[in-house]
Design an enzyme around this catalytic site. Sequence first.
Site, PDB file in Angstrom:
ATOM      1  CD  GLU A   1      -2.755  -1.173   2.480  1.00 51.50           C
ATOM      2  OE1 GLU A   1      -2.682  -0.228   3.294  1.00 51.50           O
ATOM      3  OE2 GLU A   1      -3.569  -2.105   2.565  1.00 51.50           O
TER       4      GLU A   1
ATOM      5  N   GLY B   1       4.848  -0.649   2.793  1.00 51.92           N
ATOM      6  CA  GLY B   1       5.703  -1.334   1.819  1.00 51.92           C
ATOM      7  C   GLY B   1       6.442  -2.438   2.533  1.00 51.92           C
TER       8      GLY B   1
ATOM      9  NE  ARG C   1      35.857  -2.969 -29.147  1.00 50.90           N
ATOM     10  CZ  ARG C   1      35.683  -2.039 -30.065  1.00 50.90           C
ATOM     11  NH1 ARG C   1      35.219  -2.365 -31.271  1.00 50.90           N
ATOM     12  NH2 ARG C   1      35.968  -0.786 -29.795  1.00 50.90           N
TER      13      ARG C   1
ATOM     14  CD  GLN D   1      45.739 -12.252 -15.143  1.00 53.89           C
ATOM     15  OE1 GLN D   1      46.412 -11.290 -14.780  1.00 53.89           O
ATOM     16  NE2 GLN D   1      46.042 -13.484 -14.784  1.00 53.89           N
TER      17      GLN D   1
ATOM     18  N   GLY E   1      31.676  -1.576 -23.277  1.00 51.60           N
ATOM     19  CA  GLY E   1      32.106  -0.205 -23.570  1.00 51.60           C
ATOM     20  C   GLY E   1      30.944   0.639 -24.077  1.00 51.60           C
TER      21      GLY E   1
ATOM     22  CD  GLU F   1       7.419 -11.328  -3.137  1.00 51.08           C
ATOM     23  OE1 GLU F   1       6.465 -10.529  -3.137  1.00 51.08           O
ATOM     24  OE2 GLU F   1       7.496 -12.263  -2.337  1.00 51.08           O
TER      25      GLU F   1
ATOM     26  CB  THR G   1      14.339  -3.585  -0.062  1.00 55.62           C
ATOM     27  OG1 THR G   1      14.444  -3.604   1.374  1.00 55.62           O
ATOM     28  CG2 THR G   1      13.096  -2.810  -0.479  1.00 55.62           C
TER      29      THR G   1
HETATM   30  C1  LIG Z   1       7.678  -2.779 -10.390  1.00 57.00           C
HETATM   31  C2  LIG Z   1       7.137  -3.188  -9.060  1.00 57.00           C
HETATM   32  C3  LIG Z   1       6.294  -4.283  -8.963  1.00 57.00           C
HETATM   33  C4  LIG Z   1       5.755  -4.636  -7.717  1.00 57.00           C
HETATM   34  N1  LIG Z   1       4.844  -5.664  -7.663  1.00 57.00           N
HETATM   35  C5  LIG Z   1       4.174  -5.883  -6.481  1.00 57.00           C
HETATM   36  C6  LIG Z   1       3.082  -6.818  -6.441  1.00 57.00           C
HETATM   37  O1  LIG Z   1       2.745  -7.469  -7.431  1.00 57.00           O
HETATM   38  N2  LIG Z   1       2.406  -6.954  -5.276  1.00 57.00           N
HETATM   39  C7  LIG Z   1       2.734  -6.248  -4.147  1.00 57.00           C
HETATM   40  O2  LIG Z   1       2.075  -6.419  -3.129  1.00 57.00           O
HETATM   41  N3  LIG Z   1       3.790  -5.367  -4.160  1.00 57.00           N
HETATM   42  C8  LIG Z   1       4.490  -5.169  -5.299  1.00 57.00           C
HETATM   43  N4  LIG Z   1       5.522  -4.245  -5.337  1.00 57.00           N
HETATM   44  C9  LIG Z   1       5.881  -3.532  -4.117  1.00 57.00           C
HETATM   45  C10 LIG Z   1       7.231  -3.902  -3.570  1.00 57.00           C
HETATM   46  O3  LIG Z   1       7.206  -5.180  -2.990  1.00 57.00           O
HETATM   47  C11 LIG Z   1       7.642  -2.788  -2.609  1.00 57.00           C
HETATM   48  O4  LIG Z   1       7.940  -1.657  -3.412  1.00 57.00           O
HETATM   49  C12 LIG Z   1       8.814  -3.155  -1.750  1.00 57.00           C
HETATM   50  O5  LIG Z   1       8.460  -4.141  -0.822  1.00 57.00           O
HETATM   51  C13 LIG Z   1       9.379  -1.953  -0.982  1.00 57.00           C
HETATM   52  O6  LIG Z   1       8.372  -1.211  -0.365  1.00 57.00           O
HETATM   53  P1  LIG Z   1       8.317   0.367  -0.594  1.00 57.00           P
HETATM   54  O7  LIG Z   1       8.353   0.631  -2.047  1.00 57.00           O
HETATM   55  O8  LIG Z   1       7.156   0.891   0.156  1.00 57.00           O
HETATM   56  O9  LIG Z   1       9.652   0.909   0.013  1.00 57.00           O
HETATM   57  P2  LIG Z   1       9.959   1.231   1.562  1.00 57.00           P
HETATM   58  O10 LIG Z   1       9.508   0.118   2.404  1.00 57.00           O
HETATM   59  O11 LIG Z   1       9.451   2.593   1.880  1.00 57.00           O
HETATM   60  O12 LIG Z   1      11.537   1.266   1.511  1.00 57.00           O
HETATM   61  C14 LIG Z   1      12.301   2.374   1.048  1.00 57.00           C
HETATM   62  C15 LIG Z   1      13.775   2.152   1.395  1.00 57.00           C
HETATM   63  O13 LIG Z   1      13.912   2.067   2.816  1.00 57.00           O
HETATM   64  C16 LIG Z   1      14.499   0.840   3.215  1.00 57.00           C
HETATM   65  N5  LIG Z   1      13.826   0.419   4.446  1.00 57.00           N
HETATM   66  C17 LIG Z   1      12.536   0.081   4.617  1.00 57.00           C
HETATM   67  N6  LIG Z   1      12.294  -0.246   5.897  1.00 57.00           N
HETATM   68  C18 LIG Z   1      13.444  -0.114   6.565  1.00 57.00           C
HETATM   69  C19 LIG Z   1      13.845  -0.285   7.913  1.00 57.00           C
HETATM   70  N7  LIG Z   1      12.985  -0.702   8.852  1.00 57.00           N
HETATM   71  N8  LIG Z   1      15.125  -0.059   8.239  1.00 57.00           N
HETATM   72  C20 LIG Z   1      16.024   0.343   7.324  1.00 57.00           C
HETATM   73  N9  LIG Z   1      15.709   0.529   6.032  1.00 57.00           N
HETATM   74  C21 LIG Z   1      14.441   0.308   5.649  1.00 57.00           C
HETATM   75  C22 LIG Z   1      14.239  -0.102   2.052  1.00 57.00           C
HETATM   76  O14 LIG Z   1      15.191  -1.146   1.988  1.00 57.00           O
HETATM   77  C23 LIG Z   1      14.341   0.834   0.857  1.00 57.00           C
HETATM   78  O15 LIG Z   1      15.683   1.015   0.526  1.00 57.00           O
HETATM   79  C24 LIG Z   1       6.105  -3.911  -6.565  1.00 57.00           C
HETATM   80  C25 LIG Z   1       6.984  -2.821  -6.661  1.00 57.00           C
HETATM   81  C26 LIG Z   1       7.479  -2.451  -7.890  1.00 57.00           C
HETATM   82  C27 LIG Z   1       8.364  -1.232  -7.972  1.00 57.00           C
END
Ligand SMILES: Cc1cc2nc3c(=O)[nH]c(=O)nc-3n(C[C@H](O)[C@H](O)[C@H](O)COP(=O)(O)OP(=O)(O)OC[C@H]3O[C@@H](n4cnc5c(N)ncnc54)[C@H](O)[C@@H]3O)c2cc1C
Length: 545
Positions: free
Chosen positions: A130, A134, A272, A283, A345, A369, A371
């Site tokens: 939502e 997230g 290349r 290397q 490149g 799924e 971060t």
């Molecule tokens: C292209 C795409 C497809 C998606 N498909 C789906 C789907 O089909 N179904 C669904 O339900 N969701 C889906 N998502 C949602 C996705 O799973 C979330 O975007 C993801 O879980 C991160 O949540 P957020 O975007 O709210 O980021 P946030 O949770 O706000 O995170 C922002 C940043 O803060 C960091 N962070 C968060 N919490 C903490 C913490 N406690 N401590 C330290 N760092 C933190 C995170 O690692 C990230 O770097 C999709 C997202 C995208 C972009």
Amino acid sequence: MARLDAEMLDQILTTLREYAEKNIPPSKLLEIELGHDFPEKVMKDIYDPGQIGLHLLTIPEEFGGLGGGAYDIYRVSEAMASIDLGIATGVLATFLGTDPINVGATPEQKAAWLGDLAEHGHFYAYGATEPQAGSDLGALSTTAVPVEEGGRVVGYRISGRKQWISNGGVADRYTILANAPGGPSWFLVEKGAEGFTTGKPEDKHGIRASNTAALFLENVYVPADRLIGLAEGKGLAQAQAVFGYTRLMVAAFGLGAGWEALRRAVRYSQERVQGGGPLSQKQGYTHKLLVPNAVRLEAARAYIEWVAERLDAGEDDLATEGAVAKYLATEAGNKAAEDAIQALGGYGYTREYMVEKIKRDVRITTIYEGTSEIMEWTIARDRWQLHLKSRGQYYVDWAARAEKRQAQSPNVGAGLAAMALRSIGALLERARLDRLTRNQHVLFRLGELIAYAETAALFAERAAAAPTTASGLEETTLAAMARVHAREACLKVATEGLRWAVGAGQTDPALKEQLHLDAAVAAQAGLVEDMDAIARDLVRAFPAK
Ligand SMILES: Cc1cc2nc3c(=O)[nH]c(=O)nc-3n(C[C@H](O)[C@H](O)[C@H](O)COP(=O)(O)OP(=O)(O)OC[C@H]3O[C@@H](n4cnc5c(N)ncnc54)[C@H](O)[C@@H]3O)c2cc1C
């Protein structure tokens, strides 16, 4: 869980490859992504049992599916991602969307919904995220208010908003997580339900062939039998239970996309000629841009295969292992694609050579799924618990198993992996005594180091006892890769462990010895020679076309 026979899996992989070669060559994929179109015909073909019928893979045989297991899902996900990660995401969304049903539905619900999916090949979407929820799904605000008749709950009215939902604008069925009075619960919602609308497709950095959209639910009525499992409050546990699988799938996406970029770089390097010879013989090029990526990807594969086999053997509590697999494979895939641009490149920086697109596509795998940071936290938190529960024995015991492997197979780096595991155990204990994990950063860094140490142990174990057949590399190369990865793991745990422990104020003057720093440095002997051998086998396995 069942697994397809090898012949059937091969047939699916071959059909997929042939379909892609014929119908979605790179020029077509670039056209789709430039237009930012959802490739509906391609998706329908992929779901058409007369052509590929990929949606049948995860549906149990009793409901008309193929009854594939986690190993099959990994192989198919890797293959899909090597074709196009946007299209792969569309297929994943259906697997993901049906997962709450697979883990939580009653037998009658499964028969009705999975049977229907097998027959009609609907697109599913999984609605958990939502705008304000997230990484922290507990902050969920979508509600499901019971509708009662004669004192009995006959349905629910769902209201709220979902964000970033794959297949959001194109699905026929949606699994939606909402707060019922008994707690978060999954509901099945159908396209076209009154009060249910979807947003316009998001304009994304990559995976532009996948449809991502917001969902808006305003008092959407669903009958009570659409509550998955017919019991409220099980939603978060069900979401947790699917993580073992879904993280494995996304891990395989990182692997597939990363390897596709790397294969392109390996082939290019043979054609290349610069500085009087092909780049594949330089290397300074191979050992920076190709070999380390191949090693990290294969280390992740070893871990993925281990998790898949355990899931197929019936274990279901593998969310932490899924997190390790996802974390390493997606970070490895992302780095491999980034380096592939460098390896090509100026050509790498243009669309035509595809690595630029793969790089943008694979980036999402470290975000959705869960971060990478959430993976680091999950790994550290869960292993920390095991360390405490076992009174420090967890990694000591694992190190002993790795040492046993070293005695049987001295050639796969198992002894170095054992060193890394012992050092992790010592580091966790030091963190406990000095309360270092009150610093969140230290906890997250522990997650990374644990992932390296565990993959080193698994890679060594499997290079000796169950070398993969999926990578196309020689067994001796896999052994050399396991040695390289184990060297990196033990040195990384020693140096970065020391860095963050000292940085956070640890008090043991002998921590350097506890983390085997000198031995980890000495263990680097033979590294360059191993990398030479790996570079040679990459050229053999992926010759210029
Ligand atoms: C292209 C795409 C497809 C998606 N498909 C789906 C789907 O089909 N179904 C669904 O339900 N969701 C889906 N998502 C949602 C996705 O799973 C979330 O975007 C993801 O879980 C991160 O949540 P957020 O975007 O709210 O980021 P946030 O949770 O706000 O995170 C922002 C940043 O803060 C960091 N962070 C968060 N919490 C903490 C913490 N406690 N401590 C330290 N760092 C933190 C995170 O690692 C990230 O770097 C999709 C997202 C995208 C972009």
